[in-house]
Design a protein around this motif. Structure first.
Motif, PDB file in Angstrom:
ATOM      1  N   THR A 123      27.518 -33.924  -2.626  1.00 19.34           N
ATOM      2  CA  THR A 123      28.228 -34.793  -3.556  1.00 19.34           C
ATOM      3  C   THR A 123      29.706 -34.857  -3.198  1.00 19.34           C
ATOM      4  OG1 THR A 123      26.632 -34.334  -5.305  1.00 19.34           O
ATOM      5  CG2 THR A 123      28.765 -35.188  -5.994  1.00 19.34           C
ATOM      6  N   LEU A 124      30.323 -33.715  -2.901  1.00 21.63           N
ATOM      7  CA  LEU A 124      31.738 -33.693  -2.536  1.00 21.63           C
ATOM      8  C   LEU A 124      31.983 -34.569  -1.313  1.00 21.63           C
ATOM      9  CD1 LEU A 124      34.184 -30.803  -2.704  1.00 21.63           C
ATOM     10  CD2 LEU A 124      34.036 -32.040  -0.573  1.00 21.63           C
ATOM     11  N   ALA A 125      31.173 -34.407  -0.280  1.00 21.93           N
ATOM     12  CA  ALA A 125      31.351 -35.195   0.947  1.00 21.93           C
ATOM     13  C   ALA A 125      31.187 -36.690   0.668  1.00 21.93           C
ATOM     14  CB  ALA A 125      30.365 -34.738   2.013  1.00 21.93           C
ATOM     15  N   ALA A 126      30.175 -37.054  -0.098  1.00 24.52           N
ATOM     16  CA  ALA A 126      29.929 -38.472  -0.391  1.00 24.52           C
ATOM     17  C   ALA A 126      31.012 -39.052  -1.293  1.00 24.52           C
ATOM     18  CB  ALA A 126      28.550 -38.650  -1.025  1.00 24.52           C
ATOM     19  N   PRO A 131      34.405 -45.654   0.615  1.00 24.28           N
ATOM     20  CA  PRO A 131      33.201 -46.397   0.187  1.00 24.28           C
ATOM     21  C   PRO A 131      32.516 -47.137   1.335  1.00 24.28           C
ATOM     22  CG  PRO A 131      34.995 -46.755  -1.361  1.00 24.28           C
ATOM     23  CD  PRO A 131      35.568 -45.975  -0.205  1.00 24.28           C
ATOM     24  N   ALA A 132      33.267 -47.554   2.328  1.00 23.99           N
ATOM     25  CA  ALA A 132      32.668 -48.283   3.454  1.00 23.99           C
ATOM     26  C   ALA A 132      31.705 -47.414   4.260  1.00 23.99           C
ATOM     27  CB  ALA A 132      33.768 -48.808   4.369  1.00 23.99           C
ATOM     28  N   GLN A 133      31.771 -46.097   4.089  1.00 22.20           N
ATOM     29  CA  GLN A 133      30.879 -45.200   4.833  1.00 22.20           C
ATOM     30  C   GLN A 133      29.534 -44.991   4.152  1.00 22.20           C
ATOM     31  OE1 GLN A 133      32.795 -41.505   5.783  1.00 22.20           O
ATOM     32  NE2 GLN A 133      34.226 -42.464   7.190  1.00 22.20           N
ATOM     33  N   ALA A 134      29.341 -45.554   2.959  1.00 28.56           N
ATOM     34  CA  ALA A 134      28.059 -45.405   2.261  1.00 28.56           C
ATOM     35  C   ALA A 134      26.956 -45.968   3.140  1.00 28.56           C
ATOM     36  CB  ALA A 134      28.098 -46.119   0.922  1.00 28.56           C
ATOM     37  N   ARG A 135      25.862 -45.216   3.265  1.00 31.02           N
ATOM     38  CA  ARG A 135      24.780 -45.615   4.169  1.00 31.02           C
ATOM     39  C   ARG A 135      23.559 -46.167   3.454  1.00 31.02           C
ATOM     40  NH1 ARG A 135      24.362 -40.163   7.501  1.00 31.02           N
ATOM     41  NH2 ARG A 135      24.287 -39.471   5.370  1.00 31.02           N
ATOM     42  N   THR A 136      23.576 -46.222   2.140  1.00 30.74           N
ATOM     43  CA  THR A 136      22.394 -46.690   1.417  1.00 30.74           C
ATOM     44  C   THR A 136      22.759 -47.828   0.481  1.00 30.74           C
ATOM     45  OG1 THR A 136      22.724 -45.024  -0.308  1.00 30.74           O
ATOM     46  CG2 THR A 136      21.243 -44.439   1.510  1.00 30.74           C
ATOM     47  N   THR A 137      21.779 -48.626   0.141  1.00 30.01           N
ATOM     48  CA  THR A 137      21.955 -49.743  -0.777  1.00 30.01           C
ATOM     49  C   THR A 137      21.938 -49.206  -2.205  1.00 30.01           C
ATOM     50  OG1 THR A 137      20.797 -51.159   0.771  1.00 30.01           O
ATOM     51  CG2 THR A 137      20.959 -51.950  -1.498  1.00 30.01           C
ATOM     52  N   PRO A 138      22.836 -49.672  -3.063  1.00 33.88           N
ATOM     53  CA  PRO A 138      22.826 -49.180  -4.440  1.00 33.88           C
ATOM     54  C   PRO A 138      21.582 -49.633  -5.215  1.00 33.88           C
ATOM     55  CG  PRO A 138      24.512 -50.867  -4.163  1.00 33.88           C
ATOM     56  CD  PRO A 138      23.899 -50.629  -2.814  1.00 33.88           C
TER      57      PRO A 138
END
Length: 162
Positions: A123-126, A131-138
């Protein structure tokens, strides 16, 4: 990810010994979220972090394939994160059986560096990543995340050979 399941189970045992907070656990913790990890028996989703001064706040939801001994199959943890210090604390943990709220317990008063591979570390890392590094679709909310987790649990295990 077996480590994550063990940590989640240990957290439930630890928090089970504390007095319950407010029983209405739906305020502020259900909203759009992204998957932050997945394993055969547990899937973790996180709400979008919000800024609270120099801290970030977010919720991590752990959806379990099989309920733990107290009957909970979902854990929602509210986090307070200090990205600069690399520390976090669980503000509260909420236990569910399906969509039914079981109990809410408070977390420790102090932030600390989370153990590597733990839900806190993930959680801390994410939360601290751009935000551009998010790898999954919400997904829309906890119900949609639970449905996605159930689909993951029902999928055949990937084969190691082609």
């Amino acid at each position: 990810m077996n480590t994550i399941l063990k940590i989640a189970s240990a957290g439930v045992v630890l928090f089970g010994a504390t007095s319950a907070l407010a029983q209405d656990a739906t305020v502020g913790l259900d909203g759009p979220m992204r998957q932050v990890f997945a394993a055969p028996a547990v899937a973790g989703y996180m709400t979008a972090p919000t800024d609270d001064g120099s801290l970030k706040r977010t919720w991590t939801w752990l959806f379990l394939k099989d309920a733990i001994p107290n009957g909970a199959d979902t854990l929602a943890m509210e986090w307070e994160i200090d990205c600069a210090a690399g520390t976090s604390r669980t503000v509260r943990t909420v236990l569910y059986t399906g969509a039914a709220h079981m109990k809410t317990d408070g977390g420790p008063a102090e932030r600390s560096a989370p153990a590597a591979g733990s839900p806190g570390a993930i959680t801390l890392a994410a939360a601290c990543a751009p935000p551009a590094q998010a790898r999954t679709t919400p997904v829309a909310n906890a119900a949609a995340a639970r449905a996605a987790a159930n689909a993951l649990f029902a999928a055949p295990a990937p084969s190691g050979r082609r």
